[in-house]
Design a protein around this motif. Structure first.
Motif, PDB file in Angstrom:
ATOM      1  N   THR A 142     -12.211  15.188   2.173  1.00  0.00           N
ATOM      2  CA  THR A 142     -10.892  14.641   2.515  1.00  0.00           C
ATOM      3  C   THR A 142     -10.424  15.195   3.855  1.00  0.00           C
ATOM      4  O   THR A 142     -10.201  16.402   4.001  1.00  0.00           O
ATOM      5  CB  THR A 142      -9.859  14.954   1.423  1.00  0.00           C
ATOM      6  OG1 THR A 142     -10.318  14.440   0.179  1.00  0.00           O
ATOM      7  CG2 THR A 142      -8.513  14.313   1.765  1.00  0.00           C
TER       8      THR A 142
ATOM      9  N   SER B 222       0.843  -1.195   0.000  1.00  0.00           N
ATOM     10  CA  SER B 222       0.000   0.000   0.000  1.00  0.00           C
ATOM     11  C   SER B 222       0.878   1.244   0.000  1.00  0.00           C
ATOM     12  O   SER B 222       1.956   1.270   0.592  1.00  0.00           O
ATOM     13  CB  SER B 222      -0.897   0.006   1.235  1.00  0.00           C
ATOM     14  OG  SER B 222      -1.576   1.231   1.337  1.00  0.00           O
ATOM     15  N   ASP B 223       0.396   2.306  -0.687  1.00  0.00           N
ATOM     16  CA  ASP B 223       1.153   3.554  -0.702  1.00  0.00           C
ATOM     17  C   ASP B 223       0.760   4.481   0.437  1.00  0.00           C
ATOM     18  O   ASP B 223       1.175   5.642   0.486  1.00  0.00           O
ATOM     19  CB  ASP B 223       0.985   4.269  -2.051  1.00  0.00           C
ATOM     20  CG  ASP B 223      -0.478   4.594  -2.347  1.00  0.00           C
ATOM     21  OD1 ASP B 223      -1.332   4.186  -1.548  1.00  0.00           O
ATOM     22  OD2 ASP B 223      -0.737   5.242  -3.380  1.00  0.00           O
ATOM     23  N   THR B 224      -0.081   3.996   1.359  1.00  0.00           N
ATOM     24  CA  THR B 224      -0.452   4.779   2.535  1.00  0.00           C
ATOM     25  C   THR B 224      -0.177   3.986   3.805  1.00  0.00           C
ATOM     26  O   THR B 224      -0.139   2.752   3.778  1.00  0.00           O
ATOM     27  CB  THR B 224      -1.945   5.166   2.512  1.00  0.00           C
ATOM     28  OG1 THR B 224      -2.738   3.972   2.548  1.00  0.00           O
ATOM     29  CG2 THR B 224      -2.288   5.948   1.247  1.00  0.00           C
ATOM     30  N   TRP B 225       0.008   4.673   4.894  1.00  0.00           N
ATOM     31  CA  TRP B 225       0.240   4.016   6.180  1.00  0.00           C
ATOM     32  C   TRP B 225      -1.069   3.655   6.874  1.00  0.00           C
ATOM     33  O   TRP B 225      -1.158   2.655   7.553  1.00  0.00           O
ATOM     34  CB  TRP B 225       1.043   4.949   7.093  1.00  0.00           C
ATOM     35  CG  TRP B 225       2.522   4.947   6.813  1.00  0.00           C
ATOM     36  CD1 TRP B 225       3.154   4.604   5.655  1.00  0.00           C
ATOM     37  CD2 TRP B 225       3.543   5.331   7.736  1.00  0.00           C
ATOM     38  NE1 TRP B 225       4.496   4.750   5.784  1.00  0.00           N
ATOM     39  CE2 TRP B 225       4.772   5.192   7.061  1.00  0.00           C
ATOM     40  CE3 TRP B 225       3.538   5.785   9.048  1.00  0.00           C
ATOM     41  CZ2 TRP B 225       5.993   5.491   7.669  1.00  0.00           C
ATOM     42  CZ3 TRP B 225       4.752   6.084   9.658  1.00  0.00           C
ATOM     43  CH2 TRP B 225       5.961   5.928   8.970  1.00  0.00           C
ATOM     44  N   PHE B 226      -2.079   4.525   6.762  1.00  0.00           N
ATOM     45  CA  PHE B 226      -3.283   4.364   7.563  1.00  0.00           C
ATOM     46  C   PHE B 226      -4.538   4.388   6.698  1.00  0.00           C
ATOM     47  O   PHE B 226      -4.521   4.887   5.567  1.00  0.00           O
ATOM     48  CB  PHE B 226      -3.388   5.486   8.621  1.00  0.00           C
ATOM     49  CG  PHE B 226      -2.177   5.619   9.494  1.00  0.00           C
ATOM     50  CD1 PHE B 226      -1.911   4.677  10.478  1.00  0.00           C
ATOM     51  CD2 PHE B 226      -1.290   6.663   9.310  1.00  0.00           C
ATOM     52  CE1 PHE B 226      -0.783   4.799  11.281  1.00  0.00           C
ATOM     53  CE2 PHE B 226      -0.159   6.788  10.104  1.00  0.00           C
ATOM     54  CZ  PHE B 226       0.090   5.847  11.101  1.00  0.00           C
ATOM     55  N   GLU B 227      -5.619   3.884   7.260  1.00  0.00           N
ATOM     56  CA  GLU B 227      -6.941   3.992   6.669  1.00  0.00           C
ATOM     57  C   GLU B 227      -7.898   4.488   7.744  1.00  0.00           C
ATOM     58  O   GLU B 227      -7.706   4.208   8.926  1.00  0.00           O
ATOM     59  CB  GLU B 227      -7.411   2.644   6.116  1.00  0.00           C
ATOM     60  CG  GLU B 227      -6.575   2.160   4.933  1.00  0.00           C
ATOM     61  CD  GLU B 227      -7.083   0.846   4.370  1.00  0.00           C
ATOM     62  OE1 GLU B 227      -8.133   0.370   4.835  1.00  0.00           O
ATOM     63  OE2 GLU B 227      -6.423   0.301   3.466  1.00  0.00           O
TER      64      GLU B 227
ATOM     65  N   ARG C 224     -12.586  17.718  -3.047  1.00  0.00           N
ATOM     66  CA  ARG C 224     -11.734  17.108  -2.015  1.00  0.00           C
ATOM     67  C   ARG C 224     -11.776  17.896  -0.704  1.00  0.00           C
ATOM     68  O   ARG C 224     -11.622  17.327   0.370  1.00  0.00           O
ATOM     69  CB  ARG C 224     -10.286  17.014  -2.514  1.00  0.00           C
ATOM     70  CG  ARG C 224     -10.028  15.911  -3.519  1.00  0.00           C
ATOM     71  CD  ARG C 224      -8.574  15.923  -3.984  1.00  0.00           C
ATOM     72  NE  ARG C 224      -7.662  15.854  -2.864  1.00  0.00           N
ATOM     73  CZ  ARG C 224      -7.292  14.726  -2.252  1.00  0.00           C
ATOM     74  NH1 ARG C 224      -7.788  13.567  -2.662  1.00  0.00           N
ATOM     75  NH2 ARG C 224      -6.429  14.757  -1.259  1.00  0.00           N
TER      76      ARG C 224
ATOM     77  N   GLU D 287      -7.554  17.868   4.597  1.00  0.00           N
ATOM     78  CA  GLU D 287      -7.321  18.652   3.380  1.00  0.00           C
ATOM     79  C   GLU D 287      -7.884  20.051   3.607  1.00  0.00           C
ATOM     80  O   GLU D 287      -9.044  20.214   3.983  1.00  0.00           O
ATOM     81  CB  GLU D 287      -8.020  17.999   2.189  1.00  0.00           C
ATOM     82  CG  GLU D 287      -7.715  18.654   0.859  1.00  0.00           C
ATOM     83  CD  GLU D 287      -6.412  18.187   0.242  1.00  0.00           C
ATOM     84  OE1 GLU D 287      -5.991  18.780  -0.760  1.00  0.00           O
ATOM     85  OE2 GLU D 287      -5.805  17.232   0.776  1.00  0.00           O
TER      86      GLU D 287
END
Length: 329
Positions: free
Chosen positions: A68, A2-7, A64, A71
């Motif tokens: 988001t 995955s290109d992210t650490w968290f969800e 976004r 953001e």
């Protein structure tokens, strides 16, 4: 990989924000409109639906910014309201369903997910929240919204009634205080602080947006972002101490205001160690009779009494201010 650490868990995020008072959540939905200095913001509160609408010439620049988390298009602007792109998302997550209608598009938040559609709206933003609210909760929300101090020329209308701002008592034009700058970093910046007449309990405000009760005799409105405690919404203790000390320092030289510089909030400011000896000395001169001295030993106390001095037992002083008062008495 995955290109992210968290969800983010939608359910967890909703549970977190549904615990917040409705009034505090609704204020989050006003902040973008207040930043744009729109002419009119209208809030309609009902047991099944709540609406917030403004007549601004600009809406959200892109979808976004509506959905988001973290953001934001104003993260590096300390003199604009809100913190790190959270507020609107907190408000939306506390509803069963919601939609944000703005110039050019509408974002729908529904039980099955989120969808985006193009719309012909040419002015302002409308936030619609579908949620059940009890009468006591709605009454609390109305009371909280009526605390908001909208900047001219904006008029805030809650359930058909314009909110009348409190009477301005004083403006302190050049107070250097910590604020939240670029990347969420704390920085020191000169800003204004306004004092307003308070009825029913004073509050701290950030650019007219109520944060919470404050111990001063007046409402205190800070002209920039106020640092908050961690992920919470209360003022950070270090920021509170600095603001109280700034008020004491700024108002000490005024005869009218100096008479009101008394009580637990002044003692809290002095105890923080941020108040100068000159201001502490002025406070002591108001609180104690002329010639007051602190007791040291029986012989010195007797000599001071013979010379007309009034000897004060240090134990009679509030513990929090004993040390700074001892330096000036």
């Amino acid at each position: 990989m995955s290109d992210t650490w968290f969800e983010l868990s939608d359910a967890g995020w909703r549970r977190l924000n549904q615990r917040r008072p409705l009034g505090a959540l609704l204020v989050e939905g006003l902040q973008n409109a207040l930043d744009e200095e729109v002419e009119r913001v209208t809030v309609r509160l009902g047991p099944e639906r709540i609406e917030i609408e403004d007549d601004g010439r600009r809406g959200f620049a892109e979808p976004r910014l509506v959905y988001t988390l973290f953001e934001s298009d104003k993260a590096g602007a300390p003199a604009r309201r809100g913190h790190a792109g959270r507020g609107l998302k907190e408000l939306l997550s506390a509803a069963d369903a919601a939609r944000v209608e703005t110039i050019g598009f509408t974002v729908h938040f529904e039980p099955g997910g989120r969808r985006l559609e193009t719309t012909a709206r040419a002015r302002g933003t409308r936030i619609v929240l579908e949620r059940r609210s009890g009468e006591a909760e709605l009454a609390e929300a109305r009371a909280h919204l009526r605390l908001v101090i909208a900047p001219p020329p904006t008029v805030l209308i809650v359930d058909g009634e314009p909110v009348v701002p409190p009477q301005l008592v004083a403006t302190l034009p050049a107070c250097t205080l910590e604020t939240v700058g670029e990347g969420g970093q704390l920085e020191r910046r000169a800003t204004w602080v306004r004092l307003y007449a308070a009825t029913g309990g004073a509050h701290l405000f950030e650019l007219g947006v109520p944060i919470g009760p404050f111990p001063t005799p007046w409402h205190v409105d800070v002209g920039q972002r106020v640092p908050r405690a961690g992920a919470g919404h209360a003022q950070e203790p270090h920021s509170r101490a600095e603001l109280l000390a700034t008020l004491v320092e700024s108002l000490t030289g005024s005869v009218w205001y100096a008479a009101q510089l008394d009580g637990a909030w002044v003692e809290e400011a002095i105890a923080s160690g941020r108040v100068s000896d000159a201001a502490v000395r002025a406070y002591a001169a108001r609180r104690f009779p002329p010639g007051t001295l602190l007791s040291t030993d029986a012989t010195s106390d007797a000599a001071a009494g013979q010379l007309g001095g009034q000897v004060l037992d240090p134990a009679a002083l509030p513990a929090a201010v004993r040390e700074p008062l001892a330096r000036v008495l």
